[in-house]
Design an enzyme around this catalytic site. Structure first.
Site: not given
Length: 599
Positions: A239, A421
């Site tokens: 990420y 999420h």
């Protein structure tokens, strides 16, 4: 007469058995469709094109190398899905299938294979050990198989639902696709075992909205928020966080559309991207471009959480409704944006440079409504935790009627999109609208949720006094320690970012269990297990969870606590200040919702 064992069989019985076997063979032969007398994969001529060309607007790579490409379209009128797989180098066949979470077992399959002389196509399934069998009900229909300049193309279709118990039901939300390549001929499909061939998993939202894209205004401008010459790390998952700074004194504009900008050649590695706006209260945000989990990342970047745009592999451009736009610039906004790019590099490709990101389309001509993004679900706090070794553990976040009564406008709001999420343990997310104590509408649901998420489109209109309830399901069978709520990738979240208009001051409407009642849980479990009561002021909640001896009893009691104890509400304005909402009777309200819900 003919005998079988000790029982005599009459001639008519033998004839009936023969006809039954013959009929079965005919069904199997009809179920295998010959591609052509000589397979295109082996150099034969292409088959005839379909009578009318099919538009396949949705695309994504299946494998990390990008050798397999999937294109598709949806017909809601016919309730059918059209799929095309392109293979840059076909050998002896391929497999495309669907299963609950990408397992090779108990999967619904479309298979192309050859026996060294001819090619066949059929609807198949895999058993508990990955062995493949032809399905007696053929629901995948071959449309075309041909050689193209880009490689081999296989085009077929299938209904959303087939009423075949072996078939996957295609519905809204994430679909886990499995793919495989056959590198040798097989005499019959029953010789195929998916565990013995090269396979992989890809995730997609196959069902897309059945509505045309709005036109863009003539004065539209673009802003590219891109990663700056990132060398993609040689590891499976990265990420990458990058801070982007807007010019000073940018006037208010409306974002009306955004799309991905993926560096050519990296389409199979750039998995998903998000753009966040930092908190307007932060006058300065440190410049940073590096891994999001690096110890060098400034802690203040955790306050760059207001979603502006989100994209995942296979997603198309995202358009706002024609009468609404997302504010960019102007008073009360931040000059700082955080781009987050998820690189998925399982082949550990090295030296690959990337400049991917998101292109924002904005207009200075403001639309009638400001669009907003609101967070529903659970507060990011360790008081909400999942025990270890749980196959299915649920946590629920509440946006209470008192909060919506106080914070929503008299006419309510219009939700037009939703982004679910969790982190790695998430398996399912469901948000429902509750009115007068009963579930009246599903805002969004993904039964096969994956952390590789996208924005899902939906139209729902909550009103003052309604309740929005978000339930997340987790699996921690592979973990020996409890998983607490938080920002870390090994911690958990339960969030639904709803996109709506008109914008209100309500930034987030989330909950967590009352911390005082959680301390009563620790006291009870510690004493039950023969230990001392916890010293609540001296030990963190995370450490208290970790110190417990986890068994089915401690997990069940925690589940009961989360279902019945009072909650603390975060009914927050954009300024991060709380709306004046009382939660004194939240536990009674929760009990009423559990009693009256439809599910």
């Amino acid at each position: 007469q003919v005998t079988q064992g000790s029982q005599p069989l009459l001639l008519q019985d033998v004839t009936l058995m023969y006809l039954t076997v013959l009929a079965t063979l005919v069904v199997i032969l009809v179920a295998s469709y010959k591609v052509d007398p000589v397979s295109p994969a082996r150099g034969g001529s292409p088959s005839s094109p379909p009578s009318s060309p099919l538009s396949l607007p949705y695309h994504m790579p299946l494998d990390p190398r990008g050798h397999l490409q999937l294109s598709w379209n949806v017909s809601y009128a016919l309730q059918e899905l059209y799929l095309e797989v392109r293979c840059s180098e076909m050998k002896h066949g391929l497999v495309l299938g669907m299963s609950d979470r990408g397992e090779l077992t108990n999967a619904d399959l479309a298979v192309l294979w050859d026996d060294g002389h001819q090619s066949y196509f059929g609807d198949a399934w895999s058993d508990n050990e990955g062995r493949v069998s032809l399905d007696s009900q053929q629901d995948y229909q071959l449309i075309e198989a041909r050689q193209t300049p880009e490689g081999f193309s296989l085009l077929f279709k299938r209904p959303f639902s087939t009423c075949d118990p072996r078939d996957y039901i295609i519905e809204e939300g994430t679909v886990h696709l499995i793919y495989g390549v056959l590198d040798r001929p097989i005499r019959s499909l029953e010789q195929l075992n998916l565990s013995q061939i090269e396979t992989g998993v890809q995730r997609a939202l196959l069902l897309r909205p059945d509505s045309p894209s709005p036109s863009l205004p003539p004065d539209v401008q673009t802003l590219d928020v891109l990663a700056p010459n990132v060398i993609i790390p040689t590891q499976e998952t990265t990420y990458w966080c990058h801070i982007y700074q807007l010019p000073a004194n940018v006037p208010k504009n409306h974002i009306v559309m955004y799309e991905s900008v993926v560096t050519p050649g990296n389409e199979a590695i750039v998995h998903h991207m998000e753009v966040f706006e930092c908190s307007p209260e932060m006058a300065v945000v440190p410049q940073y471009s590096g891994p999001c989990d690096s110890k060098m990342k400034p802690a203040s970047l955790n306050y760059c959480r207001h979603v502006l745009a989100a994209w995942a592999m296979g997603a198309e451009s995202f358009y706002y409704p024609s009468d609404a736009g997302l504010p960019l610039g102007g008073p009360g906004s931040s000059r700082f944006l955080r781009l987050e790019v998820h690189y998925h590099n399982p082949l550990l490709i090295s030296g690959r440079k990337d400049n991917s990101g998101v292109r924002l389309y904005y207009t200075p001509t403001l639309r009638r409504y400001d669009a907003g993004i609101m967070e529903l679900g659970l507060v990011y706090t360790p008081v909400m935790a999942i025990p270890p070794r749980e196959q299915s553990f649920q946590l629920t976040g509440y946006c209470t009627s008192k909060c919506t009564q106080t914070a929503l406008p008299p006419g309510g709001i219009n939700i037009f999109a939703s982004q679910l999420h969790t982190h790695l343990a998430g398996r399912g997310v469901r948000t429902v609208l509750v009115r007068a104590g009963r579930e009246v509408e599903v805002v969004q649901e993904d039964k096969h949720f994956s952390t590789h998420y996208q924005i899902l489109l939906k139209n729902v209109s909550p009103s003052q006094g309604d309740v929005l309830l978000t339930k997340c399901t987790y699996n921690t069978e592979d973990r020996s320690q409890p998983t607490v709520g938080g920002f870390g990738i090994m911690e958990e979240m339960c969030v639904n970012y709803i996109h709506y208009y008109p914008r209100t001051q309500l930034e987030l409407c989330k909950s967590n269990v009352d911390p005082g009642y959680l301390q009563k849980y620790f006291n009870f479990i510690n004493r039950f297990q023969g230990g001392d009561a916890c010293s609540c002021g001296q030990t963190s909640v995370t450490d208290q969870f970790s110190s417990l001896s986890w068994d089915s009893f401690s997990g069940e009691v925690l589940d009961s606590l989360y279902s019945t104890a009072p909650i603390s509400m975060a009914c927050n304005q954009s300024s991060a200040r709380l709306f004046p909402v009382s939660t004194a009777h939240a536990h009674a309200w929760i009990h009423a919702v559990h009693t009256c819900s439809l599910n």
